[in-house]
Design an enzyme around this catalytic site. Sequence first.
Site, PDB file in Angstrom:
ATOM      1  CG  ASP A 291      91.052  12.408  58.487  1.00 14.86           C
ATOM      2  OD1 ASP A 291      91.750  11.584  57.871  1.00 14.86           O
ATOM      3  OD2 ASP A 291      90.503  12.158  59.569  1.00 14.86           O
TER       4      ASP A 291
ATOM      5  CG  ASP B 282      84.349  13.811  69.768  1.00 14.07           C
ATOM      6  OD1 ASP B 282      84.328  15.002  69.404  1.00 14.07           O
ATOM      7  OD2 ASP B 282      85.407  13.204  70.048  1.00 14.07           O
TER       8      ASP B 282
ATOM      9  CG  HIS C 169      91.522  11.204  63.557  1.00 15.10           C
ATOM     10  ND1 HIS C 169      91.056  11.816  62.408  1.00 15.10           N
ATOM     11  CD2 HIS C 169      91.576  12.152  64.519  1.00 15.10           C
ATOM     12  CE1 HIS C 169      90.822  13.096  62.668  1.00 15.10           C
ATOM     13  NE2 HIS C 169      91.135  13.327  63.935  1.00 15.10           N
TER      14      HIS C 169
ATOM     15  CG  ASP D 222      90.718   8.628  59.400  1.00 11.97           C
ATOM     16  OD1 ASP D 222      91.120   9.471  60.223  1.00 11.97           O
ATOM     17  OD2 ASP D 222      89.574   8.636  58.936  1.00 11.97           O
TER      18      ASP D 222
ATOM     19  CE1 TYR E  68      85.095  14.246  60.248  1.00  8.23           C
ATOM     20  CE2 TYR E  68      87.486  14.146  60.212  1.00  8.23           C
ATOM     21  CZ  TYR E  68      86.269  13.574  60.519  1.00  8.23           C
ATOM     22  OH  TYR E  68      86.220  12.320  61.077  1.00  8.23           O
TER      23      TYR E  68
ATOM     24  CG  HIS F 277      87.657   6.701  66.122  1.00  4.27           C
ATOM     25  ND1 HIS F 277      88.996   6.387  66.245  1.00  4.27           N
ATOM     26  CD2 HIS F 277      87.599   7.788  65.296  1.00  4.27           C
ATOM     27  CE1 HIS F 277      89.708   7.245  65.528  1.00  4.27           C
ATOM     28  NE2 HIS F 277      88.886   8.095  64.941  1.00  4.27           N
TER      29      HIS F 277
ATOM     30  N   GLY G 204      84.567   9.182  68.999  1.00  2.45           N
ATOM     31  CA  GLY G 204      85.087   9.783  67.783  1.00  2.45           C
ATOM     32  C   GLY G 204      84.146   9.775  66.600  1.00  2.45           C
TER      33      GLY G 204
END
Length: 384
Positions: free
Chosen positions: A259, A92, A172, A170, A303, A134, A142
Amino acid sequence: MKCSAAFVFSENTLNYHFNKDHPFNQKRVLLTKELLEATGQLSAEAVLAPRIATEDELALFHDVAYIQAIKKASKSQLTDSEATQFGLGTEDTPIFPNMHEAASYVVGGTLTAVDAVMEEQTMHALHLGGGLHHGFKRKAAGFCIYNDGAVAIKYLREKYDLKVLYVDTDAHHGDGVQWAFYDDPNVCTLSIHETGRYLFPGTGNVNERGLKQGHGYTFNLPLDAFTEDDSFISVYDSAIKEVADFFKPDIIITQNGADAHCYDPLTHLCSTMRSFEYIPKIAHEIAHEYCGGKWIALGGGGYDIWRVVPRAWGQLWNIMHDGHVLTGKIPPTWLKQWEKEAPTPLPAYWQDEKEIVSIPRRAEITEKNEKLLQSMLKYTKKIM
């Protein structure tokens, strides 16, 4: 002051680049900027060059030993055991040359946005190169080396003594920012993300509520995988309005990962451009209702850099800039410029042309998300 916006950007943004095969690709920022320029929505006068963050500024959140480790890694001087200790050299967050300087420009760009708003150069400021939520105090994670959002909030607290509402959409969970302020009653975090049952980082449950004096100022909505627009928009609308009314912030910072779109290769949510047009619209309203317009927006995940991110982030700027989303065709000059490089056909319109996906479990997912929302909102009413 009339409603105005600044767009923080320089070529230094593109230097935050792990390797050619890594999914985190800052070319998406350039693609967005050039799309906005092609539409006439972004003028040269609106663009602010970011400065580089100082080590003292980084140390507002990050441990000094960690900063020194990043500097050593930038010059290939970090041992394998040190790299492991600080979360570096992983799939990552691989090490790359001059990573300290590149990551410091990310933080500096967000601080540039903060100062532009606080010094009344502009009412809103956008830094798409930021949103690296992150990063931890002494560990990379991340795709994130330094956590620009956490540094910026510390900066706002220490320099301006403001109550900060941080809203993260996000896919995440915004774990690094959440844990940074888990015990701080002057920072309220709201993260709306895909459930950690299926997705990194595995945190962000409704019962993560804060600690000590900060208890009650952390809010999470872990949406079920395959959530579509109607459910996403419904719970987001209720959550941000209720939390803002409860907290009454002085300034709002939004992390605008792109994302959650159904095209994104790393997540399982099923939003379309409709969600990404609605998210900034309501954030804009909240900023004006509670914060005198003070709004800093950051980038984040995203992404599918060709079909999704430029349009999603373009509409974010359009809302900040003049309060309206664009409709109709994408400028042919932009399409022609990038179509040969893009690995997939580029979208012809700002909006998705048709219903991209429909999940058989839609009603079940919607009901589950609504129950989560009501569970979360109970906490605001208990504290009030």
